[in-house]
Motif scaffolding. Sequence first.
Motif, short mmCIF file in Angstrom:
data_model
loop_
_atom_site.label_atom_id
_atom_site.label_comp_id
_atom_site.label_asym_id
_atom_site.label_seq_id
_atom_site.Cartn_x
_atom_site.Cartn_y
_atom_site.Cartn_z
N LEU A 58 0.84 -1.19 0.00
CA LEU A 58 0.00 0.00 0.00
C LEU A 58 0.88 1.24 0.00
N VAL A 59 0.46 2.25 -0.75
CA VAL A 59 1.19 3.51 -0.82
C VAL A 59 0.24 4.60 -0.38
N ARG A 60 0.75 5.53 0.41
CA ARG A 60 -0.07 6.64 0.88
C ARG A 60 -0.08 7.71 -0.20
N LEU A 61 -1.25 7.98 -0.78
CA LEU A 61 -1.40 9.03 -1.78
C LEU A 61 -2.29 10.13 -1.20
N VAL A 62 -1.96 11.37 -1.56
CA VAL A 62 -2.71 12.52 -1.08
C VAL A 62 -3.16 13.35 -2.29
N LEU A 63 -4.42 13.77 -2.29
CA LEU A 63 -4.99 14.54 -3.38
C LEU A 63 -5.32 15.95 -2.89
N LYS A 64 -4.97 16.95 -3.72
CA LYS A 64 -5.39 18.34 -3.53
C LYS A 64 -5.91 18.81 -4.87
N ALA A 65 -6.95 19.66 -4.86
CA ALA A 65 -7.51 20.15 -6.11
C ALA A 65 -7.93 21.60 -5.96
N THR A 66 -7.80 22.36 -7.05
CA THR A 66 -8.22 23.75 -7.10
C THR A 66 -9.05 23.95 -8.36
N SER A 67 -10.25 24.55 -8.20
CA SER A 67 -11.12 24.76 -9.36
C SER A 67 -10.73 26.05 -10.07
N ALA A 68 -11.28 26.25 -11.25
CA ALA A 68 -11.02 27.46 -12.03
C ALA A 68 -11.54 28.70 -11.30
N SER A 69 -12.55 28.52 -10.45
CA SER A 69 -13.10 29.66 -9.70
C SER A 69 -12.41 29.86 -8.35
N GLY A 70 -11.40 29.05 -8.03
CA GLY A 70 -10.64 29.22 -6.80
C GLY A 70 -11.04 28.33 -5.65
N ASP A 71 -12.07 27.49 -5.81
CA ASP A 71 -12.45 26.55 -4.75
C ASP A 71 -11.35 25.51 -4.59
N THR A 72 -11.19 25.01 -3.36
CA THR A 72 -10.17 24.00 -3.10
C THR A 72 -10.78 22.78 -2.44
N VAL A 73 -10.15 21.65 -2.68
CA VAL A 73 -10.52 20.38 -2.06
C VAL A 73 -9.23 19.74 -1.56
N GLY A 74 -9.26 19.24 -0.34
CA GLY A 74 -8.11 18.51 0.16
C GLY A 74 -7.28 19.30 1.13
N PRO A 75 -6.26 18.68 1.61
CA PRO A 75 -5.70 17.38 1.21
C PRO A 75 -6.56 16.22 1.68
N ILE A 76 -6.71 15.23 0.79
CA ILE A 76 -7.48 14.03 1.05
C ILE A 76 -6.53 12.84 0.92
N GLN A 77 -6.44 12.04 1.97
CA GLN A 77 -5.64 10.81 1.88
C GLN A 77 -6.48 9.76 1.19
N LEU A 78 -5.91 9.14 0.16
CA LEU A 78 -6.63 8.17 -0.66
C LEU A 78 -6.37 6.76 -0.18
N ASN A 79 -7.40 5.95 -0.24
CA ASN A 79 -7.28 4.54 0.10
C ASN A 79 -7.42 3.72 -1.17
N PRO A 80 -6.77 2.57 -1.24
CA PRO A 80 -6.89 1.74 -2.44
C PRO A 80 -8.35 1.33 -2.68
N SER A 81 -8.72 1.24 -3.95
CA SER A 81 -10.07 0.79 -4.29
C SER A 81 -10.06 -0.72 -4.50
N GLY A 82 -11.21 -1.29 -4.60
CA GLY A 82 -11.31 -2.73 -4.81
C GLY A 82 -11.15 -3.13 -6.27
N GLU A 83 -10.79 -2.19 -7.14
CA GLU A 83 -10.71 -2.48 -8.57
C GLU A 83 -9.44 -3.20 -8.97
N GLY A 84 -8.48 -3.28 -8.09
CA GLY A 84 -7.25 -3.97 -8.43
C GLY A 84 -6.06 -3.34 -7.75
N GLN A 85 -4.93 -3.98 -7.89
CA GLN A 85 -3.72 -3.54 -7.24
C GLN A 85 -3.23 -2.23 -7.86
N GLY A 86 -3.01 -1.20 -7.03
CA GLY A 86 -2.51 0.08 -7.51
C GLY A 86 -3.59 1.05 -7.97
N PHE A 87 -4.87 0.72 -7.79
CA PHE A 87 -5.96 1.62 -8.18
C PHE A 87 -6.49 2.35 -6.96
#
Length: 171
Positions: A58-87
């Motif tokens: 497992l690798v700890r991934l962090v997501l941050k996002a900024t919209s064109a209007s300046g809204d922000t999301v994150g930081p969000i720590q991501l967890n692996p999905s059930g779709e497969g290894q590395g997703f």
Amino acid sequence: MRSLRVLLAALALVPMLLLAAAPAAAHDGKLNLQVAGDGATGVTIRASYADGHQLETLVRLVLKATSASGDTVGPIQLNPSGEGQGFYTTGPVLSPGRWQVTVSAPAPNPAEVTVAVEAKAEQQPPKPAPGNPVALPEETGISQGVWWLIGGALLIAAAGSAVLLARSRRS
């Protein structure tokens, strides 16, 4: 003589153990992160080693996002999905619009990727027009499977009767 065999067997195992550990040690470098929108308001990430091999841990991934209007999301720590290894998936975290999404991974496998993502409102299935109800198939009361069971039971009863009638004529 027996202790010599045990010693030789143990010595033969040492190179095998070293070879088995070598691939794991080869992945101490950077990660390759492929980031994309999920077609709605989420983000999907595919993480692999820079040499193309799949993640083994497992690798700890962090997501941050900024919209064109300046809204922000994150930081969000991501967890692996059930779709497969590395997703990895975020689920619905973005509002509709254009976003700059950055996904990063810390040491020992550092990586950082920034991509543009177009988040879209979720599509709703079309509703039937008022006054035009959807016709449902009529139910007959007894399912087709029950009719097959009744027919099979009648066939067995008829065959049994024929056998009994043939036996009674012989005697």
